[in-house]
Design a protein around this motif. Structure first.
Motif, PDB file in Angstrom:
ATOM      1  N   UNK A 141     -15.578 -53.699 -30.780  1.00 44.34           N
ATOM      2  CA  UNK A 141     -15.901 -53.499 -32.194  1.00 44.34           C
ATOM      3  C   UNK A 141     -15.396 -54.682 -32.998  1.00 44.34           C
ATOM      4  N   UNK A 142     -16.101 -54.992 -34.053  1.00 42.19           N
ATOM      5  CA  UNK A 142     -15.711 -56.085 -34.939  1.00 42.19           C
ATOM      6  C   UNK A 142     -14.606 -55.615 -35.870  1.00 42.19           C
ATOM      7  N   UNK A 143     -13.522 -56.377 -35.912  1.00 37.58           N
ATOM      8  CA  UNK A 143     -12.417 -56.098 -36.824  1.00 37.58           C
ATOM      9  C   UNK A 143     -12.589 -56.855 -38.130  1.00 37.58           C
ATOM     10  N   UNK A 144     -13.122 -58.080 -38.018  1.00 34.48           N
ATOM     11  CA  UNK A 144     -13.394 -58.879 -39.212  1.00 34.48           C
ATOM     12  C   UNK A 144     -14.347 -60.005 -38.847  1.00 34.48           C
ATOM     13  N   UNK A 145     -15.048 -60.495 -39.856  1.00 31.68           N
ATOM     14  CA  UNK A 145     -15.888 -61.673 -39.698  1.00 31.68           C
ATOM     15  C   UNK A 145     -15.167 -62.838 -40.349  1.00 31.68           C
ATOM     16  N   UNK A 146     -15.212 -64.003 -39.712  1.00 35.20           N
ATOM     17  CA  UNK A 146     -14.496 -65.164 -40.217  1.00 35.20           C
ATOM     18  C   UNK A 146     -15.214 -66.440 -39.801  1.00 35.20           C
ATOM     19  N   UNK A 147     -14.766 -67.552 -40.351  1.00 39.54           N
ATOM     20  CA  UNK A 147     -15.276 -68.860 -39.970  1.00 39.54           C
ATOM     21  C   UNK A 147     -14.164 -69.572 -39.224  1.00 39.54           C
ATOM     22  N   UNK A 148     -14.475 -70.055 -38.029  1.00 39.20           N
ATOM     23  CA  UNK A 148     -13.528 -70.785 -37.209  1.00 39.20           C
ATOM     24  C   UNK A 148     -14.250 -71.991 -36.622  1.00 39.20           C
ATOM     25  N   UNK A 149     -13.636 -73.152 -36.694  1.00 31.63           N
ATOM     26  CA  UNK A 149     -14.257 -74.398 -36.233  1.00 31.63           C
ATOM     27  C   UNK A 149     -15.620 -74.620 -36.896  1.00 31.63           C
ATOM     28  N   UNK A 150     -15.749 -74.180 -38.164  1.00 28.28           N
ATOM     29  CA  UNK A 150     -16.978 -74.383 -38.919  1.00 28.28           C
ATOM     30  C   UNK A 150     -18.119 -73.476 -38.525  1.00 28.28           C
ATOM     31  N   UNK A 151     -17.851 -72.440 -37.740  1.00 27.03           N
ATOM     32  CA  UNK A 151     -18.900 -71.531 -37.274  1.00 27.03           C
ATOM     33  C   UNK A 151     -18.514 -70.083 -37.561  1.00 27.03           C
ATOM     34  N   UNK A 152     -19.528 -69.257 -37.760  1.00 27.52           N
ATOM     35  CA  UNK A 152     -19.276 -67.834 -37.978  1.00 27.52           C
ATOM     36  C   UNK A 152     -18.810 -67.190 -36.681  1.00 27.52           C
ATOM     37  N   UNK A 153     -17.750 -66.400 -36.796  1.00 30.75           N
ATOM     38  CA  UNK A 153     -17.170 -65.689 -35.661  1.00 30.75           C
ATOM     39  C   UNK A 153     -16.890 -64.246 -36.046  1.00 30.75           C
ATOM     40  N   UNK A 154     -16.672 -63.420 -35.050  1.00 31.64           N
ATOM     41  CA  UNK A 154     -16.208 -62.046 -35.223  1.00 31.64           C
ATOM     42  C   UNK A 154     -14.896 -61.917 -34.461  1.00 31.64           C
ATOM     43  N   UNK A 155     -13.886 -61.407 -35.122  1.00 26.85           N
ATOM     44  CA  UNK A 155     -12.665 -61.031 -34.420  1.00 26.85           C
ATOM     45  C   UNK A 155     -12.922 -59.627 -33.904  1.00 26.85           C
ATOM     46  N   UNK A 156     -12.860 -59.475 -32.571  1.00 29.66           N
ATOM     47  CA  UNK A 156     -13.295 -58.226 -31.955  1.00 29.66           C
ATOM     48  C   UNK A 156     -12.205 -57.652 -31.061  1.00 29.66           C
ATOM     49  N   UNK A 157     -12.305 -56.322 -30.861  1.00 33.17           N
ATOM     50  CA  UNK A 157     -11.348 -55.610 -30.015  1.00 33.17           C
ATOM     51  C   UNK A 157     -12.101 -54.788 -28.982  1.00 33.17           C
ATOM     52  N   UNK A 158     -11.641 -54.866 -27.733  1.00 26.94           N
ATOM     53  CA  UNK A 158     -12.243 -54.096 -26.642  1.00 26.94           C
ATOM     54  C   UNK A 158     -11.750 -52.658 -26.670  1.00 26.94           C
ATOM     55  N   UNK A 159     -12.617 -51.746 -26.269  1.00 28.44           N
ATOM     56  CA  UNK A 159     -12.248 -50.346 -26.080  1.00 28.44           C
ATOM     57  C   UNK A 159     -11.679 -50.236 -24.666  1.00 28.44           C
ATOM     58  N   UNK A 160     -10.360 -50.252 -24.542  1.00 24.76           N
ATOM     59  CA  UNK A 160      -9.726 -50.270 -23.217  1.00 24.76           C
ATOM     60  C   UNK A 160     -10.088 -49.062 -22.360  1.00 24.76           C
ATOM     61  N   UNK A 161     -10.470 -47.958 -22.976  1.00 25.89           N
ATOM     62  CA  UNK A 161     -10.868 -46.783 -22.203  1.00 25.89           C
ATOM     63  C   UNK A 161     -12.103 -47.069 -21.347  1.00 25.89           C
TER      64      UNK A 161
END
Length: 184
Positions: free
Chosen positions: A144-164
């Motif tokens: 799931x996406x936790x936040x959208x951000x720009x990193x190295x000049x590109x759009x990224x999503x900070x995401x978290x895996x569902x460990x289950x």
């Protein structure tokens, strides 16, 4: 349909084994793929994408023809435990050779082993900063996406895996096999 199985299954020369890198040639080829993708193809870095994280990260590789005389790496990702929180792990620098993209679930299997092997080592949270065009793949793999951000000049999503959805893998150096289609 391509299938992913434990590496204990019989492999053929066309199969791809996804495992933790242990051999110098695997590490060298993994870094070459990262340079091709992140420096040459995408132009994010100038000469090399390596950084301080590589000093403590574990590289994972997808090896084609692992049981043949001339195996070669076709994909890679790195994982590492957070310096601040031992229960938090991170994945980054997922890269697959251009000629192997969209075949054989290579990226998905690298992600599966990354999260499952960290899970076996006590991971309670697994995070990745993912390029926006790859976010749909991660969502299909129960992230799931936790936040959208720009990193190295590109759009990224900070995401978290569902460990289950990622049972612990206690054999990361043997990993998983992606059985390729066989000609009839």
């Amino acid at each position: 349909m391509n299938m992913v199985h434990d590496v204990l299954d019989a492999t053929s020369a066309d199969d791809i084994v996804v495992r933790w890198a242990s051999e110098p040639w695997e590490i060298e080829q993994a870094h070459a793929i990262r340079r091709d993708v992140f420096c040459i193809e995408q132009g994010i870095f100038v000469d090399d994408d390596r950084d301080a994280i590589d000093d403590n990260a574990q590289l994972l590789v997808a090896v084609c023809g692992a049981d043949s005389a001339t195996p070669y790496v076709v994909g890679t990702v790195r994982i590492h435990a957070s310096a601040e929180d031992t229960g938090c792990w991170h994945g980054s620098r997922l890269a697959v050779r251009r000629d192997f993209r969209r075949q054989g679930r290579i990226g998905a299997t690298l992600i599966m082993l990354a999260v499952s092997s960290a899970h076996a080592l006590g991971c309670r949270t697994f995070l990745a900063t993912v390029q926006a065009q790859n976010a749909p793949l991660f969502r299909r793999l129960h992230w799931r996406t936790l936040e959208e951000l720009v990193s190295f000049g590109r759009e990224h999503h900070r995401m978290q895996a569902d460990l289950a959805r990622y049972p612990p893998c206690h054999t990361p150096f043997t990993g998983f096999v992606i059985h390729q289609r066989r000609a009839a």
